[in-house]
Design a protein around this motif. Structure first.
Motif, PDB file in Angstrom:
ATOM      1  N   PHE A 104       0.831  -1.207   0.000  1.00 48.30           N
ATOM      2  CA  PHE A 104       0.000   0.000   0.000  1.00 48.30           C
ATOM      3  C   PHE A 104       0.867   1.258   0.000  1.00 48.30           C
ATOM      4  O   PHE A 104       0.606   2.223  -0.737  1.00 48.30           O
ATOM      5  CB  PHE A 104      -0.942   0.013   1.204  1.00 48.30           C
ATOM      6  N   PHE A 105       1.921   1.241   0.802  1.00 47.14           N
ATOM      7  CA  PHE A 105       2.806   2.403   0.867  1.00 47.14           C
ATOM      8  C   PHE A 105       3.587   2.568  -0.443  1.00 47.14           C
ATOM      9  O   PHE A 105       3.744   3.687  -0.939  1.00 47.14           O
ATOM     10  CB  PHE A 105       3.765   2.273   2.055  1.00 47.14           C
ATOM     11  N   SER A 106       4.086   1.459  -1.000  1.00 49.97           N
ATOM     12  CA  SER A 106       4.843   1.535  -2.263  1.00 49.97           C
ATOM     13  C   SER A 106       3.964   2.055  -3.391  1.00 49.97           C
ATOM     14  O   SER A 106       4.369   2.924  -4.173  1.00 49.97           O
ATOM     15  CB  SER A 106       5.396   0.155  -2.623  1.00 49.97           C
ATOM     16  N   SER A 107       2.749   1.513  -3.476  1.00 43.23           N
ATOM     17  CA  SER A 107       1.836   1.929  -4.533  1.00 43.23           C
ATOM     18  C   SER A 107       1.451   3.400  -4.379  1.00 43.23           C
ATOM     19  O   SER A 107       1.376   4.143  -5.364  1.00 43.23           O
ATOM     20  CB  SER A 107       0.584   1.055  -4.516  1.00 43.23           C
ATOM     21  N   ALA A 108       1.214   3.814  -3.145  1.00 46.83           N
ATOM     22  CA  ALA A 108       0.846   5.210  -2.909  1.00 46.83           C
ATOM     23  C   ALA A 108       1.999   6.148  -3.281  1.00 46.83           C
ATOM     24  O   ALA A 108       1.781   7.205  -3.890  1.00 46.83           O
ATOM     25  CB  ALA A 108       0.470   5.404  -1.440  1.00 46.83           C
ATOM     26  N   TRP A 109       3.208   5.756  -2.929  1.00 47.72           N
ATOM     27  CA  TRP A 109       4.368   6.589  -3.249  1.00 47.72           C
ATOM     28  C   TRP A 109       4.557   6.706  -4.760  1.00 47.72           C
ATOM     29  O   TRP A 109       4.811   7.794  -5.284  1.00 47.72           O
ATOM     30  CB  TRP A 109       5.611   6.006  -2.596  1.00 47.72           C
ATOM     31  N   ASP A 110       4.423   5.580  -5.476  1.00 51.66           N
ATOM     32  CA  ASP A 110       4.525   5.611  -6.939  1.00 51.66           C
ATOM     33  C   ASP A 110       3.435   6.492  -7.550  1.00 51.66           C
ATOM     34  O   ASP A 110       3.676   7.222  -8.522  1.00 51.66           O
ATOM     35  CB  ASP A 110       4.414   4.190  -7.506  1.00 51.66           C
ATOM     36  N   SER A 111       2.243   6.421  -6.985  1.00 52.87           N
ATOM     37  CA  SER A 111       1.132   7.226  -7.486  1.00 52.87           C
ATOM     38  C   SER A 111       1.409   8.712  -7.305  1.00 52.87           C
ATOM     39  O   SER A 111       1.153   9.519  -8.206  1.00 52.87           O
ATOM     40  CB  SER A 111      -0.163   6.839  -6.774  1.00 52.87           C
ATOM     41  N   LEU A 112       1.938   9.079  -6.157  1.00 51.23           N
ATOM     42  CA  LEU A 112       2.237  10.488  -5.903  1.00 51.23           C
ATOM     43  C   LEU A 112       3.356  10.992  -6.810  1.00 51.23           C
ATOM     44  O   LEU A 112       3.323  12.128  -7.288  1.00 51.23           O
ATOM     45  CB  LEU A 112       2.600  10.680  -4.433  1.00 51.23           C
ATOM     46  N   LYS A 113       4.359  10.139  -7.049  1.00 50.40           N
ATOM     47  CA  LYS A 113       5.463  10.547  -7.922  1.00 50.40           C
ATOM     48  C   LYS A 113       4.985  10.755  -9.355  1.00 50.40           C
ATOM     49  O   LYS A 113       5.503  11.590 -10.086  1.00 50.40           O
ATOM     50  CB  LYS A 113       6.575   9.496  -7.882  1.00 50.40           C
ATOM     51  N   ALA A 114       3.992   9.943  -9.757  1.00 46.94           N
ATOM     52  CA  ALA A 114       3.493  10.027 -11.131  1.00 46.94           C
ATOM     53  C   ALA A 114       2.382  11.062 -11.289  1.00 46.94           C
ATOM     54  O   ALA A 114       1.888  11.264 -12.402  1.00 46.94           O
ATOM     55  CB  ALA A 114       2.981   8.650 -11.573  1.00 46.94           C
ATOM     56  N   TYR A 115       1.982  11.699 -10.216  1.00 47.89           N
ATOM     57  CA  TYR A 115       0.859  12.646 -10.292  1.00 47.89           C
ATOM     58  C   TYR A 115       1.156  13.794 -11.259  1.00 47.89           C
ATOM     59  O   TYR A 115       0.260  14.272 -11.963  1.00 47.89           O
ATOM     60  CB  TYR A 115       0.557  13.203  -8.898  1.00 47.89           C
ATOM     61  N   ARG A 116       2.396  14.212 -11.325  1.00 48.48           N
ATOM     62  CA  ARG A 116       2.767  15.306 -12.225  1.00 48.48           C
ATOM     63  C   ARG A 116       2.497  14.948 -13.688  1.00 48.48           C
ATOM     64  O   ARG A 116       2.219  15.816 -14.515  1.00 48.48           O
ATOM     65  CB  ARG A 116       4.261  15.627 -12.037  1.00 48.48           C
TER      66      ARG A 116
END
Length: 815
Positions: A235-247
């Motif tokens: 959950f933490f890894s997926s959330a971090w990847d999602s935030l990095k890709a938000y741009r």
């Protein structure tokens, strides 16, 4: 203070100004290693600098690029004819297709770079990379570029590729399931232990001393730690990847609110524990993770079980096979790896063994189980000269099989490829649900923060608990999986009974059609007409002479009528007439070679029926043979209806769907078959262009049209219909333009497909209604502070589980 430099390619920090630098368009860039420098230069030279605008930092040095363009021997080995035939499929002369597994892909920018870089290489016709499976479908001209050069090109830009093997996907699925089960086990164990240690506090806190309460809380913290660090890590890894890709994509993944809820709860719980006051939340955290992982494990099982059995059986193909040393002179055999099998070998297959290649039966007759390919469990009797397929297994006799195809050229590999295409294709409804789920998550985060601010005024001690409850309860997991799980379950069930879905919209559109257009020969009928009569009209010709010329013209042709005539000539022991030039196939009309013509009456310029002396029943089809002087012979053939066709047509009538036969056969024959099937609307003697015109007339009336066909002349119709189904025994061009492929050959499978399409539509609607209803109720209830986080977690997990189990009802095809 000196500014810290970073590598232009991998973004890793450089402690000092690096001596590795290069000037690109007047700007100096620094690099951590020669590998990064070489790759950046290649990217710049190809005009692909946009990669760096999309890139997620690698923070790992790539391997040293081969800047000298010398391909290493391990890659050159893939150009060996045996390996090349195993890992590629010939689409047309010199044009090969291969599937590669990509490694070291970190983000969508990596996929973009690989795809666009490969497209710029001379000789590559098409590149399609699936970001989910990390597999690349590449079509290339083998006369210009080799397979080893493709693999080397990918290495030069910092990635790694190997030819795809289906067994790798199976191993990956097993690994995913095993790891998720371990994480679930740790979460359940942690939940049970935490509840056990905190139960005395809940039941009799007034009787416990302060030191005992603190001891129980700290023990609970220690038991929660592995749940947070290990079980909740995805959950933490997926959330971090999602935030990095938000741009890049301006979308927030569903794991972001989950990770926030877990992180906030654990951090504030730990702080409260250190301060000795307030809630610790450890019971809620462990229970939430356990419930959520349990739902996701069920979802994973449903998704993986929805896959076709084809890849699983590819994994079960024998590693070793027996090959005759010198068949038929010497019957001695040797055991060799299947990988070393090549076209022209003769294999020894004992009863009960799986056939590892596509080939021709040379010796004995036997029964073969082809359930994987056709969905039909009933054994099929095979005689000498019949074709056998990889993945089927021998039942009765020991047989000798002449190897015709290996590796990616086998029919089984083709099925796995078609299935992969189908599962990678995203239905329109799925894209819409993902879009709304992404927007909902953004509103959810705003609602959670707003609730926290409001509760700070109302009751500051409950503010954090309410915010966590909102984050957990209203996470749109159920909404995001409502459609994909249903579609995947239905597609997997159909694949197991002999129908492959290739386009994502297929099931959705099948449940909405108004008109069904069907070809006759090879579709409504089995397309294997038997010769009934040959009528000769010119005295200088005999039946054997006519058959000899026809057999010579038909060499290399795939049309079922031509195949039957060649087979009939062989039975009559007629030697084919050799032709110096290749026979020309006039699409939808007939064959011509050196003045000889074979085809419809219209093609030969005569009026059909040519005479009334042949069989009068128009269920019998006719083809004509002639030359520039006129007609020479009339060949009468009889076809047979496909199994289950009447049941299928009756079902369509019950749904109010208009039935149409549209065929290139002469109108009289088409009318006879239309009367036989009870179909009022029919079109005969249609060219491919005329079929398209008829289709467009119905589409202009806002009718949703489904087309079913098998021949090359059906390919334009199948490509332009709203939804289309190709008969698996038909022409590759027809299959390529269709949305689904019928492998079983039985219309019972089509009947069940349409029933399942309607059932899928109902279940998707049920899933969406439940998911929306749950979130509409859960959000205000959580904002009002009426539920605790662990209850919210249980509600969210149960909501996802209900959607998954409801979709799981589609795993079995309707009887």
């Amino acid at each position: 203070m000196q500014e810290t430099l970073s590598c232009y390619h991998c973004r890793s920090d450089l402690e000092n100004q690096s001596s590795l630098q290069i000037c690109l368009d007047g700007v100096i860039y620094f690099f951590c290693c020669s590998g990064c420098l070489a790759i950046a230069k290649i990217i710049h030279d190809q005009g692909l600098e946009k990669y760096y605008e999309r890139q997620i930092p690698a923070e790992v040095k790539p391997p040293l690029a081969e800047s000298n363009d010398l391909i290493i021997n391990s890659l050159r080995a893939y150009d060996d004819p045996i390996l090349l035939r195993r890992f590629t499929q010939e689409i047309s002369e010199g044009i090969l297709e291969t599937v590669l597994t990509l490694e070291k892909i970190r983000c969508a920018a990596c996929v973009w770079l690989c795809e666009n870089y490969l497209k710029k290489i001379k000789g590559i016709h098409d590149v399609q990379i699936n970001y989910v499976t990390l597999r690349a479908n590449i079509r290339y001209d083998s006369k210009i570029v080799s397979l080893s050069e493709l693999l080397f090109a990918i290495q030069k830009i910092g990635y790694y590729a190997v030819p795809y093997e289906a067994s790798e996907n199976i191993q990956k699925s097993q690994y995913q399931r095993r790891i998720l089960l371990f994480r679930l086990g740790v979460a359940i164990l942690g939940m049970m232990q935490v509840m056990m240690y905190l139960w005395p506090i809940y039941s009799s806190s007034s009787d416990l001393e302060l030191e005992s309460i603190r001891f129980l809380h700290w023990t609970s913290w220690l038991l929660t730690l592995p749940v947070i660090l290990y079980s909740a890590q995805p959950f933490f890894s997926s959330a971090w990847d999602s935030l990095k890709a938000y741009r890049l994509n301006r979308a927030i993944g569903m794991d972001v609110p989950i990770a926030l809820a877990l992180g906030i709860s654990f951090i504030f719980g730990t702080i409260n524990l250190l301060l000795g006051e307030g809630e610790t939340y450890f019971d809620s955290i462990t229970m939430f993770v356990a419930f959520l992982l349990g739902a996701r494990y069920i979802e994973l099982i449903a998704r993986q079980s929805a896959q076709s059995g084809s890849e699983a059986l590819v994994n079960q193909l024998p590693v070793i096979c027996d090959r005759f040393l010198n068949y038929p002179t010497i019957k001695k055999i040797e055991s060799i790896p299947v990988l070393r099998c090549s076209v022209g070998d003769v294999l020894h297959i004992a009863p009960g063994q799986i056939i590892p290649v596509d080939g021709i039966l040379l010796e004995s007759q036997t029964s073969i189980n082809e359930a994987l390919l056709t969905g039909e469990a009933k054994p099929v009797l095979k005689k000498i000269g019949d074709y056998l397929y990889a993945g089927t297994y021998n039942i009765n006799q020991t047989i000798a099989v002449f190897v015709k195809e290996v590796g990616q050229n086998t029919r089984l590999a083709g099925i796995a490829k078609l299935l992969d295409i189908g599962l990678a294709s995203k239905p329109p409804l799925v894209g819409l649900s993902e879009k709304w789920a992404a927007r909902f998550i953004q509103l959810l985060l705003i609602a959670a923060i707003g609730s926290y601010v409001i509760w700070l005024w109302v009751d500051s001690q409950r503010a954090l608990m309410v915010m966590v409850g909102v984050l957990i309860a209203s996470c749109p997991c159920a909404l995001s999986i409502a459609i994909p799980t249903a579609i995947a379950s239905a597609q997997g069930a159909l694949a197991k009974v002999g129908l492959l879905i290739m386009k994502g919209h297929t099931l959705e559109t099948l449940s909405q059609i108004d008109v069904m257009m069907m070809d006759k020969t090879g579709t409504l009928t089995i397309g294997k007409p038997a010769v009934q009569e040959i009528k000769i009209y010119r005295n200088e010709f005999t039946v054997k002479k006519v058959l000899s010329i026809i057999a010579g013209m038909g060499q290399g042709q795939k049309h079922p009528i031509i195949q039957e005539l060649i087979k009939y000539s062989s039975m009559k022991k007629v030697t084919p007439t050799p032709f110096e030039q290749v026979t020309e196939n006039i699409q939808g009309s007939g064959l011509t070679n050196h003045g000889w013509m074979l085809g419809s009456a219209k093609f030969l310029g005569i009026e059909a029926p040519f005479d009334n002396s042949s069989k009068e029943n128009h269920l019998y089809g006719s083809v004509y043979f002639g030359d520039v002087k006129g007609v020479i012979a009339k060949i009468t053939l009889l076809d047979q209806p496909r199994p289950g066709v009447n049941d299928f047509l009756n079902f369509l009538r019950s749904k109010g769907i208009q039935l149409i036969i549209i065929s290139g056969d002469n109108t009289t024959t088409v009318q006879s078959w239309a009367d036989y099937f009870g179909i009022e609307n029919f079109y005969g003697s249609c060219s491919p262009e005329e079929k398209l015109q008829i289709l467009k007339q119905f589409q202009d009336m806002n009718k949703t049209v489904c087309a079913i066909g098998d021949g090359v002349n059906d390919a334009p119709l199948l490509a332009m219909a709203n939804v289309s189904i190709a008969i698996g025994e038909g022409a590759p061009l027809a299959i390529a333009g269709s949305d689904a492929v019928l492998l079983s050959g039985s219309f019972i499978t089509l009947l069940n497909t349409f029933k399942l399409a309607h059932k899928t539509r109902v279940i998707v609607q049920q899933n969406l209604i439940w998911a929306f209803t749950y979130n509409l109720i859960a959000v205000p209830v959580a904002m009002l502070g009426l539920i605790n986080p662990w209850i919210a977690g249980a509600g969210m997990a149960i909501s996802s589980l209900l959607v998954t189990l409801n979709s799981w009802r589609l795993r079995k095809v309707v009887d």
